[in-house]
Design an enzyme around this catalytic site. Sequence first.
Site, PDB file in Angstrom:
ATOM      1  N   HIS A  54       0.829  -1.213   0.000  1.00  0.00           N
ATOM      2  CA  HIS A  54       0.000   0.000   0.000  1.00  0.00           C
ATOM      3  C   HIS A  54       0.858   1.255   0.000  1.00  0.00           C
ATOM      4  O   HIS A  54       1.524   1.560   0.994  1.00  0.00           O
ATOM      5  CB  HIS A  54      -0.923  -0.012   1.224  1.00  0.00           C
ATOM      6  CG  HIS A  54      -2.011   1.008   1.159  1.00  0.00           C
ATOM      7  ND1 HIS A  54      -2.961   1.010   0.167  1.00  0.00           N
ATOM      8  CD2 HIS A  54      -2.300   2.081   1.942  1.00  0.00           C
ATOM      9  CE1 HIS A  54      -3.795   2.021   0.356  1.00  0.00           C
ATOM     10  NE2 HIS A  54      -3.409   2.693   1.415  1.00  0.00           N
ATOM     11  N   GLN A  59       2.660  11.182  -1.361  1.00  0.00           N
ATOM     12  CA  GLN A  59       2.663  11.563   0.057  1.00  0.00           C
ATOM     13  C   GLN A  59       4.068  11.551   0.668  1.00  0.00           C
ATOM     14  O   GLN A  59       4.303  12.160   1.709  1.00  0.00           O
ATOM     15  CB  GLN A  59       1.699  10.670   0.851  1.00  0.00           C
ATOM     16  CG  GLN A  59       0.244  10.916   0.447  1.00  0.00           C
ATOM     17  CD  GLN A  59      -0.765  10.120   1.262  1.00  0.00           C
ATOM     18  OE1 GLN A  59      -0.435   9.541   2.289  1.00  0.00           O
ATOM     19  NE2 GLN A  59      -2.002  10.083   0.800  1.00  0.00           N
ATOM     20  N   HIS A 214     -11.891   3.332  -3.855  1.00  0.00           N
ATOM     21  CA  HIS A 214     -11.175   4.022  -2.769  1.00  0.00           C
ATOM     22  C   HIS A 214     -11.626   3.596  -1.375  1.00  0.00           C
ATOM     23  O   HIS A 214     -10.817   3.263  -0.516  1.00  0.00           O
ATOM     24  CB  HIS A 214     -11.313   5.546  -2.913  1.00  0.00           C
ATOM     25  CG  HIS A 214     -10.605   6.299  -1.829  1.00  0.00           C
ATOM     26  ND1 HIS A 214     -11.186   6.591  -0.616  1.00  0.00           N
ATOM     27  CD2 HIS A 214      -9.340   6.783  -1.762  1.00  0.00           C
ATOM     28  CE1 HIS A 214     -10.312   7.240   0.150  1.00  0.00           C
ATOM     29  NE2 HIS A 214      -9.190   7.364  -0.522  1.00  0.00           N
ATOM     30  N   ARG A 217     -17.045   5.139   1.469  1.00  0.00           N
ATOM     31  CA  ARG A 217     -17.575   6.507   1.461  1.00  0.00           C
ATOM     32  C   ARG A 217     -17.427   7.158   0.082  1.00  0.00           C
ATOM     33  O   ARG A 217     -18.148   8.094  -0.247  1.00  0.00           O
ATOM     34  CB  ARG A 217     -16.944   7.356   2.568  1.00  0.00           C
ATOM     35  CG  ARG A 217     -15.452   7.505   2.531  1.00  0.00           C
ATOM     36  CD  ARG A 217     -14.908   8.195   3.813  1.00  0.00           C
ATOM     37  NE  ARG A 217     -13.648   7.620   4.243  1.00  0.00           N
ATOM     38  CZ  ARG A 217     -12.447   8.022   3.822  1.00  0.00           C
ATOM     39  NH1 ARG A 217     -12.338   9.019   2.982  1.00  0.00           N
ATOM     40  NH2 ARG A 217     -11.355   7.427   4.241  1.00  0.00           N
ATOM     41  N   GLU A 246     -10.642   2.396   8.380  1.00  0.00           N
ATOM     42  CA  GLU A 246      -9.449   3.012   8.963  1.00  0.00           C
ATOM     43  C   GLU A 246      -9.783   3.827  10.215  1.00  0.00           C
ATOM     44  O   GLU A 246      -9.007   3.869  11.153  1.00  0.00           O
ATOM     45  CB  GLU A 246      -8.803   3.915   7.902  1.00  0.00           C
ATOM     46  CG  GLU A 246      -7.528   4.616   8.374  1.00  0.00           C
ATOM     47  CD  GLU A 246      -6.740   5.264   7.260  1.00  0.00           C
ATOM     48  OE1 GLU A 246      -7.269   5.362   6.125  1.00  0.00           O
ATOM     49  OE2 GLU A 246      -5.602   5.676   7.514  1.00  0.00           O
ATOM     50  N   HIS A 280      -6.324  -1.289   5.870  1.00  0.00           N
ATOM     51  CA  HIS A 280      -6.779  -0.687   7.133  1.00  0.00           C
ATOM     52  C   HIS A 280      -8.133  -1.278   7.562  1.00  0.00           C
ATOM     53  O   HIS A 280      -9.105  -0.546   7.740  1.00  0.00           O
ATOM     54  CB  HIS A 280      -6.976   0.836   7.029  1.00  0.00           C
ATOM     55  CG  HIS A 280      -5.847   1.616   6.458  1.00  0.00           C
ATOM     56  ND1 HIS A 280      -4.571   1.559   6.940  1.00  0.00           N
ATOM     57  CD2 HIS A 280      -5.813   2.522   5.446  1.00  0.00           C
ATOM     58  CE1 HIS A 280      -3.808   2.391   6.248  1.00  0.00           C
ATOM     59  NE2 HIS A 280      -4.526   2.979   5.334  1.00  0.00           N
ATOM     60  N   ASP A 331       2.150   3.103   2.988  1.00  0.00           N
ATOM     61  CA  ASP A 331       1.028   4.038   2.897  1.00  0.00           C
ATOM     62  C   ASP A 331       1.459   5.500   2.740  1.00  0.00           C
ATOM     63  O   ASP A 331       1.751   5.955   1.652  1.00  0.00           O
ATOM     64  CB  ASP A 331       0.134   3.823   4.140  1.00  0.00           C
ATOM     65  CG  ASP A 331      -1.220   4.504   4.028  1.00  0.00           C
ATOM     66  OD1 ASP A 331      -1.470   5.135   2.993  1.00  0.00           O
ATOM     67  OD2 ASP A 331      -2.018   4.405   4.973  1.00  0.00           O
TER      68      ASP A 331
HETATM   69 ZN    ZN Z   1      -4.103   4.618   1.877  1.00  0.00          ZN
END
Ligand code: ZN
Length: 464
Positions: A54, A59, A214, A217, A246, A280, A331
Site C-alpha cells: 500500500h 505523500q 477508494h 464513502r 481506517e 486498514h 502508505d
Molecule cells: Zn491509503
Amino acid sequence: MKKYYAKNILLNDGWATDKTLTIEDGVITAITSGKVNEVEEFQGTVIPGMINCHSHAFQRAFAGFSEQGSEGKDSFWTWRKIMYKFLSQLTPEDTQIIAQQLYIEMLKMGYTRVAEFHYLHHDINGSSCNSTYNNQSQEKLATMAQAIFNAAQYSGIGLTLLPVLYQYSGFGQQAPTDGQKRFINSTSQFNQLVSDCYELSQQYQNSNIGIAPHSLRAVDKEAMTIAVEHVRSLDPKAPIHIHIAEQQQEVNDCLNHYAKRPVEWLLDNMQLDESWCLIHATHINKKEQQGIIASKAITGICPTTEANLGDGIFPTTDFLALGGSFAIGSDSHISVNPIEELRWLEYAQRLTKQQRALLASANVASVGQNLWQESALGGAQSTNSNTGALSIGKQADLLVIDDKKTALFANKNQYLLDSIIFASQSNTITDVMVNGNWVVLNGQHQHEKVSAEKFAQLLTTLSA
Ligand code: ZN
C-alpha cells in the site's frame, strides 16, 4: 542464465546453507547443493524481498510536514486537509520525481515490489492531463499513471498499479469537494483509464495492474461492481484493494447509512476472494475477521501510518490465530522501512495485550522470521505477483544481508530475523536483486544521487 552461490539463504521451506541458484529471465529455475564453477557469490545471507502492499507515492514529499500540533485537535481528518492542499500543486513531472525517489528508498530498505494505490489522476485544475509530460500533447487519462510507471522503471522496483475509483465525498453519494477534483472519474471514464493502464503494464517490465475502489464513502455498489467486472475482463486475477475501516468515524457513518459495519457490508455485497486486499481493516469485530478469512481475502496493515494518523490497532494476534493472512504497506511513507512496520506490528500487540512474542506461529517460533515470511507471501498475494518467497519457479526478488552487522546480534539463523527486526540500529541490506537484476549494490542505487538532488530541489518549491 546465471548462477549464484549462497552460503546461507532463507528458502520457502526454511533456512538452507551451501546452495546454488540458477536464474533465467528473472526466475529461479533450479536450486542445487554445493558450489559450481563460474558462479557469482552472494556477499552475505540471502532473504526474500518484501512487498509493499500500500503506497500513495506523492505523500512521500510531505512526510514530516504535518507534525505541528494544534492543542490536541489534530486527527486523520485535519491531516487529510493538509494532504489535499499539498497534492493540489503536483504536476506529472513532480509526481515522477517524488515516486522515483521513494522507490529508490524502498529498494534500499528491502521492498522489491510496490502496490501503488493511485488516485491523483487529473491535472491541477481537475481536467484530464493536457501537459507536455513525456512530449505528449494530447489529453490522456493515464498521464499521471504513466509518471508512476516511469518512476518504477527508472528505479527498477516491481509495480502493481491500482488506479483508484473515487466518486463521492461521503456516504449517500455526497458531491466531491474541490480538494478531491483530481481524483474523480465517471465509471466509464474510469474503465477507460484502467484499460489504458493495462496497456502500459504490457509495455513496462515487471508490472501489472488491478483496481482500487477508494472506500465505501467514495464509491457505491453499482460503480464498484462495474469496475470489478471490467478489470477482470482484462485480467481475471487482477488485485482489488479498498480502504475499508481506517477510522471509527468511518464505521459510524457506514452504520448510519447502510446499517452495517464497513467490512460487514463488503462481505454481504461483493463477492470477495483471494484477489481482494482490505487495507486498514482496523476497526473490525470477530465475525468480520472470520468473514474475511472464509472469503480468502487478505488484509493490508500499515502500522507506522496507522500510528502516525491515530487510526487504531488492527487485532493482528486474534486475526492470525483464526488463520488470517496479511501484507504490510508504508502508505503515507512516514516510514519507508519494512523492518519498522513489522517491529510496530508486534509491539502494538505487546502493548495492547501486555504479553510478548505474540506473532510467532506453531511452525516458526521466531517472531521476526514468521513476520517476514508471512508478510512477503501475503504481499505476493495482494499484488498477484510471482514473488514473496525463494523457491524454484519464483521470481528472483531477493536481499543480501551484511553478515558482519547481524553477527553483532545473532549467532544462529534462528535469531537472525529477530535481530534484524527488533535489534538492528541501521540498515543491514547491502545488495538488492529484482527480477534477476541487481538494483542496489554495496548499499548504492545507480540513480540515487541524481534522484535525491531533483527531489530536494522540488521540495524547496512545494508548500504544505
Ligand atoms: Zn491509503
